[in-house]
Motif scaffolding. Structure first.
Motif, PDB file in Angstrom:
ATOM      1  N   CYS A 418      24.152  73.261 -18.714  1.00  0.00           N
ATOM      2  CA  CYS A 418      23.891  74.309 -19.700  1.00  0.00           C
ATOM      3  C   CYS A 418      23.193  73.676 -20.900  1.00  0.00           C
ATOM      4  CB  CYS A 418      25.198  74.962 -20.146  1.00  0.00           C
ATOM      5  SG  CYS A 418      24.957  76.101 -21.510  1.00  0.00           S
ATOM      6  N   GLY A 419      21.887  73.907 -20.963  1.00  0.00           N
ATOM      7  CA  GLY A 419      21.085  73.306 -22.021  1.00  0.00           C
ATOM      8  C   GLY A 419      21.482  73.832 -23.389  1.00  0.00           C
ATOM      9  N   CYS A 420      21.724  75.138 -23.485  1.00  0.00           N
ATOM     10  CA  CYS A 420      22.013  75.729 -24.797  1.00  0.00           C
ATOM     11  C   CYS A 420      23.247  75.113 -25.435  1.00  0.00           C
ATOM     12  CB  CYS A 420      22.286  77.221 -24.675  1.00  0.00           C
ATOM     13  SG  CYS A 420      20.871  78.177 -24.239  1.00  0.00           S
ATOM     14  N   ASN A 421      24.232  74.772 -24.600  1.00  0.00           N
ATOM     15  CA  ASN A 421      25.481  74.278 -25.162  1.00  0.00           C
ATOM     16  C   ASN A 421      25.741  72.816 -24.820  1.00  0.00           C
ATOM     17  OD1 ASN A 421      26.531  76.839 -26.396  1.00  0.00           O
ATOM     18  ND2 ASN A 421      26.133  77.488 -24.307  1.00  0.00           N
ATOM     19  N   SER A 450      27.199  78.531 -20.389  1.00  0.00           N
ATOM     20  CA  SER A 450      26.761  79.911 -20.141  1.00  0.00           C
ATOM     21  C   SER A 450      27.079  80.856 -21.294  1.00  0.00           C
ATOM     22  CB  SER A 450      27.285  80.480 -18.816  1.00  0.00           C
ATOM     23  OG  SER A 450      28.596  80.963 -18.954  1.00  0.00           O
ATOM     24  N   ARG A 451      27.483  80.303 -22.431  1.00  0.00           N
ATOM     25  CA  ARG A 451      27.875  81.167 -23.549  1.00  0.00           C
ATOM     26  C   ARG A 451      26.676  81.743 -24.309  1.00  0.00           C
ATOM     27  NH1 ARG A 451      30.674  80.091 -29.045  1.00  0.00           N
ATOM     28  NH2 ARG A 451      31.193  82.246 -29.499  1.00  0.00           N
ATOM     29  N   SER A 452      25.480  81.126 -24.180  1.00  0.00           N
ATOM     30  CA  SER A 452      24.388  81.560 -25.056  1.00  0.00           C
ATOM     31  C   SER A 452      23.346  82.399 -24.325  1.00  0.00           C
ATOM     32  CB  SER A 452      23.774  80.352 -25.728  1.00  0.00           C
ATOM     33  OG  SER A 452      24.783  79.622 -26.386  1.00  0.00           O
ATOM     34  N   CYS A 453      22.348  81.753 -23.695  1.00  0.00           N
ATOM     35  CA  CYS A 453      21.308  82.570 -23.046  1.00  0.00           C
ATOM     36  C   CYS A 453      21.758  83.050 -21.669  1.00  0.00           C
ATOM     37  CB  CYS A 453      20.003  81.794 -22.931  1.00  0.00           C
ATOM     38  SG  CYS A 453      20.048  80.489 -21.692  1.00  0.00           S
ATOM     39  N   GLY A 454      22.748  82.391 -21.083  1.00  0.00           N
ATOM     40  CA  GLY A 454      23.278  82.819 -19.784  1.00  0.00           C
ATOM     41  C   GLY A 454      22.457  82.342 -18.589  1.00  0.00           C
ATOM     42  N   GLY A 455      21.340  81.639 -18.874  1.00  0.00           N
ATOM     43  CA  GLY A 455      20.449  81.232 -17.788  1.00  0.00           C
ATOM     44  C   GLY A 455      21.073  80.241 -16.816  1.00  0.00           C
ATOM     45  N   CYS A 456      22.126  79.561 -17.247  1.00  0.00           N
ATOM     46  CA  CYS A 456      22.707  78.527 -16.382  1.00  0.00           C
ATOM     47  C   CYS A 456      23.794  79.063 -15.468  1.00  0.00           C
ATOM     48  CB  CYS A 456      23.285  77.419 -17.271  1.00  0.00           C
ATOM     49  SG  CYS A 456      24.454  78.056 -18.472  1.00  0.00           S
TER      50      CYS A 456
HETATM   51  S1  FES Z   1      21.516  77.332 -20.563  1.00  0.00           S
HETATM   52 FE1  FES Z   1      23.619  77.776 -20.581  1.00  0.00          FE
HETATM   53  S2  FES Z   1      23.783  79.409 -21.938  1.00  0.00           S
HETATM   54 FE2  FES Z   1      21.668  78.887 -22.083  1.00  0.00          FE
END
Ligand code: FES
Ligand SMILES: Cc1cc2nc3c(=O)[nH]c(=O)nc-3n(C[C@H](O)[C@H](O)[C@H](O)COP(=O)(O)OP(=O)(O)OC[C@H]3O[C@@H](n4cnc5c(N)ncnc54)[C@H](O)[C@@H]3O)c2cc1C
Ligand SMILES: NC(=O)c1ccc[n+]([C@@H]2O[C@H](COP(=O)([O-])OP(=O)(O)OC[C@H]3O[C@@H](n4cnc5c(N)ncnc54)[C@H](O)[C@@H]3O)[C@@H](O)[C@H]2O)c1
Ligand code: SF4
Length: 802
Positions: A418-421, A450-456
Motif C-alpha cells: 500500500c503506497g499511500c500508507n 487500503s485506507r486511502s485511495c483503495g487501489g491496493c
Molecule cells: S495504495 Fe493503499 S490506499 Fe492507496
C-alpha cells in the motif's frame, strides 16, 4: 548513553514517517524535537479529499495523535515555524523565538500550492486545497454559496470538484489542456474520465486560460483570456505544487526545484537531510506519498548507521479518489518511438485498458473503468517484469487467484503493497499471522493498508490468499465497521447477542476496540444495541449525531428547524391554528411545506425548542432521525375519481404504527391509491400502489442522490396484509442492514429474492413482527419526554450566558 539531538522541520507525512522508521530501528538514540507550522498533530493529507467528499471527518484522519509524541518522548511544537537554520552553530530558530540545537537535522517542509499570479487571486473565497484550513474554507463556503470554480483538472482539482459537488455546489472545472489529468492519462482515458464526471454533474471548460478573478472583497467570478466570464463564489486553485524550499535556500542549502539530496537524502550541508516533497533526488521532486515513504526508510537507515543501498528513485502510480470512477495510471504511460502499446477498449461498458511495453518489459499502464489489476500491473512495472513467455493480451485480463498468489510469493517482505500508507507485504503478513486478520478490512484496521485511495485492495487480498491458503475464503470478505475494530457489523451484532453486551463501553472493552470509538462506530453501536435489546437498552444520547440529540435539525446559522408529525400528510384547523400561533409567538422567520407533506418551521432558537414543542402539542416528525420519516399519501378513493383504495387511511395507519421506529437509516413511505402514483410510491423505501382488489408493495426505492425505482415485493389484498408485510420487511431490514445503509443499497446487497424468500415463511414473518411490536412497545414521543424532563431540558436547551 548520550543521546543525539534530532530536529525535524515539518510535522507532515514524510517527515514523521521518517521519524517512525528511525524509532523502529533505534528507540533510544535520539532526543527528538519536531516543529510544524500547522496547529495539528501529523495527519493524513491524502484523506482531505475524503473529508471534503463527506466520507470521513477531520478528527478521523490523524496519523499520530499527541499521545504518540509523548510516548516516544518527542518534543512537539505545533503552530510554530522554523525561520532560520544556522548550520555553523547547528541550531534552528523558530518564529516563537525558540532556539533549538541539533546534531542531526531533517527538513521535511513539503510543498506549497502553486497560486496563479492573477489579478484578484488574493480575494476572499479564493483558496488552494492543501491542508485542513483550506478544507474548512471550502466546507464553510459550501454552506453559504452555490457556485464553485476549480482551476486545474489534475488529481487534486478533480477530487476537490467531486467534494464540492457532494456538498451541493454547482461546480465548473477550468482546465488548460484539451484533456483532463494529462500528466497521468492519455487522450482516450482523459476523455472517458470527462464524460463520466459530466454524468456526475461536473462541468468543464477545457483549453481555458484564466486572466482575472473579479469581485469586490469576495470573488464573484473569473474572466478568461478570450473575454468570456464565469460566475463563482468560490475559486479553488489546483494547478500543481512547488517544493517548499524558501527556508533551505535562505539557510545556505543547495536548492534547485527542490532541496538537492543524494541517494541517502543528505543535502550539501553536513548532518542535514531533506525528505519528502521538498527534496529533489536526481532532478525529481516527488508529489505522492509512496516515494516519500521509500525515502524515509533509507534516511532512517542511514541516520541510524545501518547498511542501505540508498534511494534509487521511484516509479509512480496514481489512482483518482472519486467515487464511481476507476482511474489508474502508472509508470511511463505514453507510447513513443521505442514504446509500443497494447489496448483493450470496451465502449459498451466504458472500460479502457492499456499497457505500454518497451521490448518485452511493461513500463506503463492506464486503466479506466476497471482498475482492479492496477496494483498487480504496478508491481510488474516496478520489477521491470519480462513478459516474453506470456500471451500479451492475457496481461490485460483479470488474473486468476494462482497468478495473484505467485506474484505475491515472489515479493520480498519489505516490498510496499500500500503506497499511500507505506505498508509492506511483511507488515500485512504479520497482521494476518499475529493479529488474526482474515479480511481486507481487518487488515485496514490493523495496518492502515487500503485506507486511502483503495487501489491496493486486490493486492492485499492476494497477500491474504497467499498467507492463509485454504483458510482464506474470498466470499467471507467482510468489512470492519470502522478503523477502531477489525470486526464486521455481523460479528459485532452476534457478539452483542452471544455475550449479552448492554452498553457501548462494554462492547468496546469486551471486543477489544483499538480506541475510544469514533464518529462512525459509536452511533452504529448505539443502534445495534437498541436493535438487539429494544426493551432493556438505555439510549446513549451522547453517541448520537447532533440532530438526533437535539430532536431538531440544526441549520447553517445555528438555529433549528422543527417539523411536527402530520400523519399521512393530513392536518386540521386546530393543528394549523397552533402552528400559526407558535410562528407568531416565537417569531419564526420561515414556514415551509416539505416534500413529505408536512410543515417545517425554520429558524427556531435553541432555547425556544422545548417551548415550541409544548405549544404545538404535536408529536415529533423525526425529520432529523434515522427512523421512519413520513408516509406521504394521495387523496385516494375518498376524493379522487381514479382512486381504487383508501390511501389516506392506510398511510395514517402505517405512520401511527411505525412512528419513532429507529432504523439503520431514514425510511420514507408513500401510499397512492392508483397506478398514477401521485404520492410517488415508486421512489420510496416502501411504496404502496392501489390496484383493483388490493395493493402492490414496492421496496428499495430512492429519490435522493442515487435515484432508484422500487422493486415489486408483493401484491396483497387487504390493509391488514399490507401492515403485516411492512412490519416484517422493516424488521428484517433493521436486523440485517449496516447502520447508515438505506433500504435501496441494502436490497441491492442482499437481493430482492432473498428478502422475498424470508418473508414467504409465515413463521419467520410472525417472528419478525413480534420483534417489531416489542420494539414499538417502548416508544415515547421524544419532544414530550424532554418537556417533562427538567434536567435534560436544562442541559441541552438552556443557553448559559457568561
Ligand atoms: S495504495 Fe493503499 S490506499 Fe492507496
Ligand atoms: C487533498 C490532497 C490529496 C492527496 N491525495 C494523495 C493521494 O491520493 N496519494 C498520494 O500519494 N498523495 C496524495 N497527496 C499528496 C500527499 O499528501 C503529499 O505527497 C504528502 O503529504 C507530502 O508529504 P510531506 O511531508 O513532504 O509534506 P506535507 O505533508 O505538506 O508536510 C509538510 C509540513 O511541513 C510544515 N512546514 C513547512 N515549512 C515549515 C517550517 N519552516 N517550520 C515548521 N513546519 C513547516 C507544513 O506546514 C506541513 O505541515 C494529496 C495531497 C492533497 C493536498
Ligand atoms: N489521488 C492522488 O494521488 C492525488 C490526489 C490529489 C493530489 N495529489 C498530488 O497533489 C499534488 C497537487 O495536485 P495537482 O492536481 O494540483 O497537480 P498536478 O500538477 O498533477 O495537476 C495540475 C493540473 O493543473 C493544470 N493547470 C496548470 N495551470 C493551469 C491553469 N492556469 N489553468 C487551468 N489548469 C491549469 C495542469 O494542466 C495540470 O493538469 C500533486 O503532486 C498530486 O500528485 C495526488
Ligand atoms: S394516485 Fe390515483 S387515486 Fe391517488 S390522487 Fe393520484 S390519480 Fe388519484
Amino acid at each position: 548513553m548520550n543521546k543525539k539531538k534530532l530536529v525535524l522541520i515539518g510535522n507532515g507525512m514524510a517527515g514523521v514517517r521518517a521519524i517512525e522508521e528511525i524509532l523502529k530501528l533505534s528507540q533510544d538514540s535520539f532526543d527528538i524535537t519536531i516543529f510544524g507550522t500547522e496547529p495539528h498533530p501529523n495527519y493524513n493529507r491524502i484523506l482531505l479529499s475524503k473529508v471534503l467528499q463527506g466520507d470521513t471527518e477531520v478528527k478521523d484522519i490523524t496519523l499520530n495523535d499527541l499521545e504518540w509524541y509523548e510516548e516516544n518522548n518527542i518534543t512537539l511544537y505545533t503552530g510554530e515555524t522554523v525561520t532560520k537554520i544556522d548550520s555553523e552553530m547547528k541550531v534552528v530558530y523558530s518564529d516563537k523565538e525558540k532556539v533549538v540545537p541539533y546534531d542531526e537535522l531533517i527538513i521535511a517542509t513539503g510543498s506549497v500550492p502553486f497560486i496563479l499570479p492573477l489579478p484578484g487571486a488574493d480575494k476572499e473565497g479564493v483558496t488552494a486545497f492543501r491542508d485542513i484550513k483550506d478544507t474548512d474554507i471550502m466546507l464553510e463556503a459550501s454552506e453559504k454559496y452555490k457556485k464553485a470554480a476549480v482551476i486545474g483538472g489534475g488529481l487534486l482539482g478533480l477530487e476537490a470538484a467531486r467534494g464540492l459537488l457532494n456538498l451541493g455546489m454547482d461546480v465548473t472545472v477550468i482546465h488548460i489542456s484539451p484533456t483532463l489529468m494529462e500528466r497521468q492519462l492519455d487522450h482516450t482515458a482523459g476523455k472517458m474520465l470527462q464524460q463520466e464526471l459530466e454524468k456526475q454533474g461536473m462541468k468543464f471548460l477545457l483549453e481555458a486560460s484564466t486572466a482575472e478573478i473579479y469581485g469586490d472583497e469576495r470573488v464573484e467570478g473569473l474572466r478568461f483570456k478570450d473575454g468570456s466570464e464565469l460566475e463563482a463564489d468560490l475559486v479553488v486553485m489546483a494547478v500543481g505544487i512547488k517544493p517548499n524550499i524558501a527556508l533551505a535556500g535562505e539557510s545556505g542549502l543547495e536548492v534547485n526545484r527542490g532541496i538537492v539530496v543524494n541517494d541517502f537524502l543528505q543535502t550539501n550541508l553536513p548532518n542535514v537531510y531533506a525528505v519528502g516533497e521538498c527534496a529533489e533526488h536526481n532532478g525529481i521532486p516527488y508529489g505522492l506519498v509512496a516515494p516519500l515513504y521509500e525515502q524515509g526508510k533509507v534516511l532512517a537507515k542511514h541516520i541510524c548507521g545501518e547498511q542501505t543501498d540508498g534511494y534509487k528513485g521511484s516509479v509512480l502510480s496514481t489512482q483518482l479518489k472519486v467515487s464511481g470512477v476507476e482511474v489508474f495510471s502508472a509508470g511511463d504511460f505514453m507510447e513513443g518511438d521505442d514504446k509500443k502499446s497494447l489496448k483493450v477498449f470496451d465502449e459498451q461498458d466504458g472500460i479502457y485498458k492499456k499497457i505500454v511495453l518497451r521490448g518485452n518489459k511493461i513500463v506503463g499502464a492506464v486503466l479506466f473503468g476497471d482498475s482492479k489489476e492496477g496494483s498487480r500491473l504496478f508491481s510488474m512495472i516496478k520489477k521491470g517484469a519480462d513478459i516474453s513467455d506470456t500471451e500479451k493480451i492475457s496481461i490485460l485480463q483479470p488474473i486468476g487467484e494462482e497468478a495473484g498468489e505467485s506474484l505475491v510469493a515472489s515479493m520480498p517482505d519489505d516490498e510496499i503493497i500500500c503506497g499511500c500508507n507505506g505498508v509492506s507485504k511483511g507488515a500485512i503478513v504479520q497482521a494476518i499471522k499475529e493479529k488474526g486478520c482474515t479480511s481486507v478490512d481487518a487488515i485496514k484496521g490493523c495496518t492502515s493498508a487500503s485506507r486511502s485511495c483503495g487501489g491496493c485492495k486486490p493486492l492485499v487480498a492476494d497477500v491474504l490468499q497467499y498467507t492463509l491458503g485454504s483458510d482464506f475464503d474470498a466470499a467471507a470478505q467482510k468489512e470492519a465497521i470502522c478503523g477502531c475494530t477489525t470486526l464486521s457489523r455481523d460479528e459485532v451484532v452476534e457478539e452483542i447477542k452471544a455475550k449479552g453486551l448492554t452498553h457501548i463501553k462494554e462492547v468496546m472493552n469486551v471486543l477489544e476496540w483499538e480506541s475510544e470509538g469514533c464518529s462512525k462506530c459509536r452511533p452504529a453501536l448505539n443502534y445495534y444495541l437498541a436493535m438487539v435489546n429494544p426493551t432493556g437498552y438505555a439510549d446513549e444520547r451522547e453517541s448520537r449525531f447532533v440532530n438526533e440529540r437535539m430532536h431538531a435539525n440544526i441549520q447553517k446559522d445555528g438555529t433549528y428547524s422543527v417539523v411536527p408529525r402530520m400523519y399521512g400528510g393530513v392536518t386540521n384547523a386546530s393543528e394549523l391554528r397552533r402552528i400559526a400561533d407558535v410562528v407568531e409567538k416565537y417569531e419564526i422567520p420561515l414556514v415551509k411545506v416539505t416534500g413529505g407533506q408536512r410543515i417545517d418551521l425554520f429558524g427556531v432558537k435553541k432555547d425556544d425548542l422545548p417551548k415550541v414543542w409544548q405549544d404545538l402539542d404535536m408529536n415529533s416528525g423525526y425529520a432529523y432521525g434515522k427512523s421512519l420519516r413520513t408516509v406521504k399519501t394521495c387523496v385516494g378513493e375518498t376524493f379522487c375519481r381514479f382512486g381504487t383504495q383508501d390511501s389516506m387511511s392506510l398511510g395514517i395507519r402505517l405512520e401511527k404504527k411505525f412512528e419513532g421506529l429507529q432504523t439503520p437509516h431514514k425510511v420514507k413511505m408513500a401510499v397512492s391509491a392508483c397506478p398514477r402514483s401521485c404520492a410517488e410510491s415508486g421512489f420510496k423505501d416502501i411504496g404502496f400502489i392501489g390496484i383493483d382488489g388490493g395493493w402492490e408493495i414496492y421496496v428499495g426505492g430512492n429519490g435522493g442522490t442515487h435515484v432508484r425505482g422500487g422493486d415489486l415485493l408483493y401484491k396483497v389484498k387487504t390493509d391488514d396484509e399490507a401492515m403485516e408485510i411492512t412490519g416484517a420487511y422493516l424488521q428484517y431490514y433493521r436486523e440485517t442492514a449496516n447502520y447508515l445503509e438505506r433500504t435501496s443499497a441494502w436490497i441491492e446487497r442482499v437481493g430482492l429474492e432473498h428478502v422475498q424468500s424470508v418473508l414467504d415463511d409465515k413463521n419467520k414473518r410472525a417472528e419478525l413482527n413480534a420483534h417489531m411490536d416489542e420494539t414499538l412497545s417502548v416508544y415515547k414521543d421524544p419532544w414530550k419526554e424532554i418537556i417533562e424532563d427538567q434536567k435534560t431540558k436544562k442541559e441541552l436547551f438552556e443557553t448559559v450566558s457568561l
